[in-house]
Design a protein around this motif. Sequence first.
Motif, PDB file in Angstrom:
ATOM      1  N   ILE A   1      50.258  42.692  38.657  1.00  0.00           N
ATOM      2  CA  ILE A   1      49.124  41.935  38.666  1.00  0.00           C
ATOM      3  C   ILE A   1      47.917  42.557  38.164  1.00  0.00           C
ATOM      4  N   ARG A   2      46.870  41.707  37.588  1.00  0.00           N
ATOM      5  CA  ARG A   2      45.400  42.216  37.270  1.00  0.00           C
ATOM      6  C   ARG A   2      44.572  41.759  38.141  1.00  0.00           C
ATOM      7  N   ALA A   3      44.223  42.665  38.881  1.00  0.00           N
ATOM      8  CA  ALA A   3      43.104  42.179  40.122  1.00  0.00           C
ATOM      9  C   ALA A   3      41.726  41.575  39.632  1.00  0.00           C
ATOM     10  N   SER A   4      41.458  42.092  38.619  1.00  0.00           N
ATOM     11  CA  SER A   4      40.148  41.316  38.034  1.00  0.00           C
ATOM     12  C   SER A   4      40.423  39.766  37.855  1.00  0.00           C
ATOM     13  N   TYR A   5      41.633  39.359  37.413  1.00  0.00           N
ATOM     14  CA  TYR A   5      41.559  37.864  37.429  1.00  0.00           C
ATOM     15  C   TYR A   5      41.739  37.353  38.782  1.00  0.00           C
ATOM     16  N   LEU A   6      42.385  37.895  39.690  1.00  0.00           N
ATOM     17  CA  LEU A   6      42.556  37.379  41.078  1.00  0.00           C
ATOM     18  C   LEU A   6      41.089  37.350  42.057  1.00  0.00           C
ATOM     19  N   MET A   7      40.474  38.377  41.785  1.00  0.00           N
ATOM     20  CA  MET A   7      39.303  38.367  42.602  1.00  0.00           C
ATOM     21  C   MET A   7      38.282  37.363  42.673  1.00  0.00           C
ATOM     22  N   ASP A   8      38.243  37.003  41.378  1.00  0.00           N
ATOM     23  CA  ASP A   8      37.136  35.740  41.157  1.00  0.00           C
ATOM     24  C   ASP A   8      37.338  34.496  42.150  1.00  0.00           C
TER      25      ASP A   8
ATOM     26  N   MET B   1      39.445  34.889  44.876  1.00  0.00           N
ATOM     27  CA  MET B   1      39.228  35.198  46.341  1.00  0.00           C
ATOM     28  C   MET B   1      37.732  35.131  46.597  1.00  0.00           C
ATOM     29  N   ILE B   2      37.077  35.701  45.835  1.00  0.00           N
ATOM     30  CA  ILE B   2      35.358  35.529  46.235  1.00  0.00           C
ATOM     31  C   ILE B   2      34.866  34.267  46.626  1.00  0.00           C
ATOM     32  N   SER B   3      35.321  33.368  45.593  1.00  0.00           N
ATOM     33  CA  SER B   3      34.930  31.856  45.819  1.00  0.00           C
ATOM     34  C   SER B   3      35.505  31.210  47.096  1.00  0.00           C
ATOM     35  N   ASP B   4      36.790  31.820  47.606  1.00  0.00           N
ATOM     36  CA  ASP B   4      37.300  31.334  48.913  1.00  0.00           C
ATOM     37  C   ASP B   4      36.576  32.122  49.914  1.00  0.00           C
ATOM     38  N   GLY B   5      35.821  33.078  49.848  1.00  0.00           N
ATOM     39  CA  GLY B   5      34.813  33.789  50.773  1.00  0.00           C
ATOM     40  C   GLY B   5      35.657  34.712  51.572  1.00  0.00           C
ATOM     41  N   VAL B   6      36.940  35.327  51.086  1.00  0.00           N
ATOM     42  CA  VAL B   6      37.451  36.216  51.723  1.00  0.00           C
ATOM     43  C   VAL B   6      37.410  37.570  51.130  1.00  0.00           C
ATOM     44  N   LEU B   7      36.442  37.757  50.156  1.00  0.00           N
ATOM     45  CA  LEU B   7      36.295  38.966  49.511  1.00  0.00           C
ATOM     46  C   LEU B   7      34.816  39.163  49.045  1.00  0.00           C
TER      47      LEU B   7
ATOM     48  N   TYR C   1      47.673  34.079  47.678  1.00  0.00           N
ATOM     49  CA  TYR C   1      48.915  33.295  47.203  1.00  0.00           C
ATOM     50  C   TYR C   1      48.183  32.268  46.085  1.00  0.00           C
ATOM     51  N   ASN C   2      47.159  31.442  46.493  1.00  0.00           N
ATOM     52  CA  ASN C   2      46.608  30.584  45.736  1.00  0.00           C
ATOM     53  C   ASN C   2      46.068  30.942  44.288  1.00  0.00           C
TER      54      ASN C   2
END
Length: 1137
Positions: free
Chosen positions: A20-27, A29-35, A72-73
């Motif tokens: 995984i590339r964390a930078s791709y996933l964090m956007d 997760m931030i929009s989901d409000g969990v990060l 997961y999403n």
Amino acid sequence: MEEGARSCLLLSRSSLEQDIRASYLMDHMISDGVLTGDEEDRIRSKLTRREQATALLELLLRKDNQAYISFYNALVRESYGDLASLLHNSLPLVSPEAEKSFSDGGTRYVQAVLSEGGVPQRPVVFVSRSALVNRVREKLYRLQKEPGWVTVFGMAGSGKSVLAAEAVRDHALITGRCFPGGVHWLSIGQLDRADLLVRIQSLCFRLEQQSQEKDPSSSLHRPPGSLEEAKERLRFLMLRRYPRSLLVLDDIWDSSVLKAFDIQCRVLLTTRDRSLADCVSGSKSEVAVESGLEEDQALEILALYVNGKPQRLPEQARSIVRECKGSPLVVSLIGALLREFPDRWAYYLHTLQQKKFKRIRKSSSYDYDALDQAMAASIQVLSEEHRELYIDLTVLEQDVKVPAKVLSVLWDLELEEVEDVLQDFVNKSLLFRDCHHRPYLYYLHDLQLDFLTEMNRSGLEQRYSQGPPTSGDEECLYWFRFLTYHMAKANLTQELYSLMFSLDWVRTKAQIMGPAHLINDYVEYGAILDKEVFKSTSGEKLLEIQAHDDDVLCCAFSPDDHLLATCSSDRKVKVWSGTLPSAIQILDRLQTDFRLSVSNLFCVVCQVWNVERGTLLRVFEDEHEEQVNHCQFTNTRRRLLLATCSNDKFMNTKLWNINKPSSQNTMFGHLEPVNHCCFSPDDAYLSTSSSDGTLKLWEVSSANEWKSIDVADVFPEQREQTEVIVKCSTWSADGRTIICAARNAVFVFDIETEAMLLEIRTSRLSTVQYCHACPSSKLVAIALSHYAVELWDIETSKKMADCSGHLSWVHGVQFSPDGSLLLSWSDDQTVRVGAWETNKVHTSSAVCLKRDSDVLFNNGDITVVAADNRNRLQVRGLATLQGHTRTVLHCQFTPEGHTLITSSEDTTIRVWRWRTGECVVLEGHKEQVRCFSLLTTSPSSETHLLSWSFDGTIKVWDMSSGERLQDLVCHQGAVLACDVSPDGQLFATTSADKTAKVTHSTESRSCVRLLNGHQDCVRSCRFSWDGRRLATGDDNGEIRLWNVKDGTLLKICSRDNKDAMDSLHGGWVTDLHFSPDNTVLLSTGGYIKWWNVEKGEALQTFYPTGANLKRIHVSPDFSTFVTIDNIGILYILKKVE
């Protein structure tokens, strides 16, 4: 977090950290409000990709179930499907009865369902709009009984997406009778076809994962390979596995995109264009999101901007809301201004009340009350000096971001002063800044740009009256790229003529930007330029060289461009001399259309560089015993050498001095063919890439092997199964690293230590064909078999761009010497040149044929009819027929050849007298008419026609009068194919319900046989000429042969020999034909196969350049076969006796 979810994360941790590339996933997760933002910064502070992935997983293990679902999403959305499958079985599921309701009206169960479907969570700043939400829910409840469309439309910034997400956040909708199958959210935006395919693939994967969880017996399919296949896959999933679910399409811009989802399901869509839903079929309802907020809602927004409470706002706040009619955009703009100057309530109210601003004309795409007032009020608060500068931004092109240096040229101000002005504009929400680039890039919202253009239309011509800039400053390349655009928009046609035919402008732009941009200008503004003058620039062919007796595999220029080396399958290497022309001569001789075949490209290259003569200087023909794959000159003229590599077993790499008749050195070491060779930047070393799985580095001076890298070791799990071929290599600009390509990956190695620094993996279904490092930066271009070119920064390990546009495998890429241009060539017979800085792609407007066609064989003549990309019918060289309003799906000649029948997505059938253009229209189907067949071949009954549609019905027509004679409901799913027996007594139908039926064609139309056994949609069928057998083919590539008399299964064609794509045809079986003697069966799909009917074994396979063949047409004697592939290439195959 639940224990099961935590355990699954721990078990999968090593796989996740590796890929995984964390930078791709964090956007996501931030929009989901969990990060949080601080957590993202801590993770990004890690030095390597793996360390970032480890930090993200450690943080995730300390969070709750919602974070697991969001992670997961994010994996699904970023196409980590294989990794998402590891986590899917442990997704937290909560019973709705055991949960309390949250403040938003949903339950934890509803939130889990919506999160699994990708529905975004509530934003942090949220204003409830209950009346609108209830109106949307009311429309959604109407979808309970039948599929249909609910359109939520309104202006930009009116909150359509938030409204749609809030409407589905309802316990009764999810758990009641409306959408028990769930809600599936898909964000669209402005997409090209390739991006749309990726989105649908991701949605299908998500749906299949969830379906497999509920029904373990269901299997995962390979990703759809085309938009049509993806549409069919999504149709099957929504109708069969999720029949009572809701599909939400957010931010639709284009009707062509919306058509991809016209699959007879329940759809909620958000859009700015109210009329978009007119292009699809089914019941429709709509909800308008009005431009004005309720007073209390608008006051709440203003309070959030000034960090106060609505009841404590001054009285001017209510007056501002009333004056602007509650426009969300006006409220947001004035709220942003009040954030900096919270004591200016009276001033902004006075500005709104006193100023009369011209309304946006109806020619604009934005015609809403109070929009002009909001724009003008925001501009009026600027100082007079800044106001004039802001109005000057009218000249910017829509959707183009510019650096401050460009505006420094426009305004004639110092760079630091420009940056201060831009900061003021950004603070007042008058301009947007892209902070992901250094230096920052600035751009206007399209609403603001439309308003400025209308307000300052008369000032555009004055802006360009002083003539073009001629500075060569690289920061000011914007003007050289876009000046012609601005002049055309300002209607300065005479000035544009003078500019584009000024030799000074041509020379300067060619030197700074390269010839591709010049050529694109002539194509783009050809309608404005004088046609006779434009013709004079096209030039004529000066010279064509017959260089070799076989395929030319490679050509290379010497450093001074005076020599050209070519190598070929004829085992010869030739060196040609020529004279270098001026830049203007080159431009005059380049064709204005870049759609050239690869073979023609070599001719054009020879024409360009051998203007005066094309003299053969040297032929090396005795030393290579097999085809010569590649050749390259040294990079400098200090000591000119030519390297070649070949398919020879041992002596496969050689160095040549072009002044000597024999090779100077031979490199020994590779035991298999060498595919590519490449000099280091300083010409001290030569790299070779071989089919033996190794990359070797040689000392040029001694021809000794210096280093050897075993690339095959990177594929330990596959090495024993199949060979690893290293296709090519390229050196970084500093010569410290080397990049090579093998299979579906690109590897970067450190020269000194031989350690692998970076691994770039592409899709498992794609292979890397070529790679080339930019000579002026850390970029590397990668050519891929899935029709794309990718640009990667090897220093930051990030993908910088996807360059799409090719229609088939991309076989090569090459940067220009200065790194500003990128050349790519493909199996689609095109060569593309692009300047990757501007993200612009030159495309051709040429008409191309689609795969829906028919062929008339008549005494040796072949007449082909096919639909083109403009929904017209082209009878090859004879006629063009217009009438259908949407895509033509099927066309067929009658046996005598005078009548042509067509069907379309517009739900109609047309019967043409194609020579005169007369036609009869048959109307009655509710869905697109996929196909049709003549009910009998006897002349007396020829006017009867059988048609079938996605609406699941079959209809019988009188072709002469257009009268509908009978309606039949044969299947529960869409009818995909039909065929009439040779004696006209029976007809067979196949369907998406995985069955085939044989029915009497007499007036009773009773079902004779129901044929079960296929595991996927049955897409094609054909009777044998004696009527005793029926062949059926499905979407899994399986072909079954049936006994028509009793319905028994006779044979399954090559059931145990499926290829790696899990299909005998690389896709669906789309067409079938028996030979006249019933001994041979012909089938089409991704390619063409001939089968022995008795044994069920394949006799021969033909692989076209493209794929996804829809139909094949066979002459009566079974000797000629005609088809069209997905690229639009027409094939006429002849049987060899």
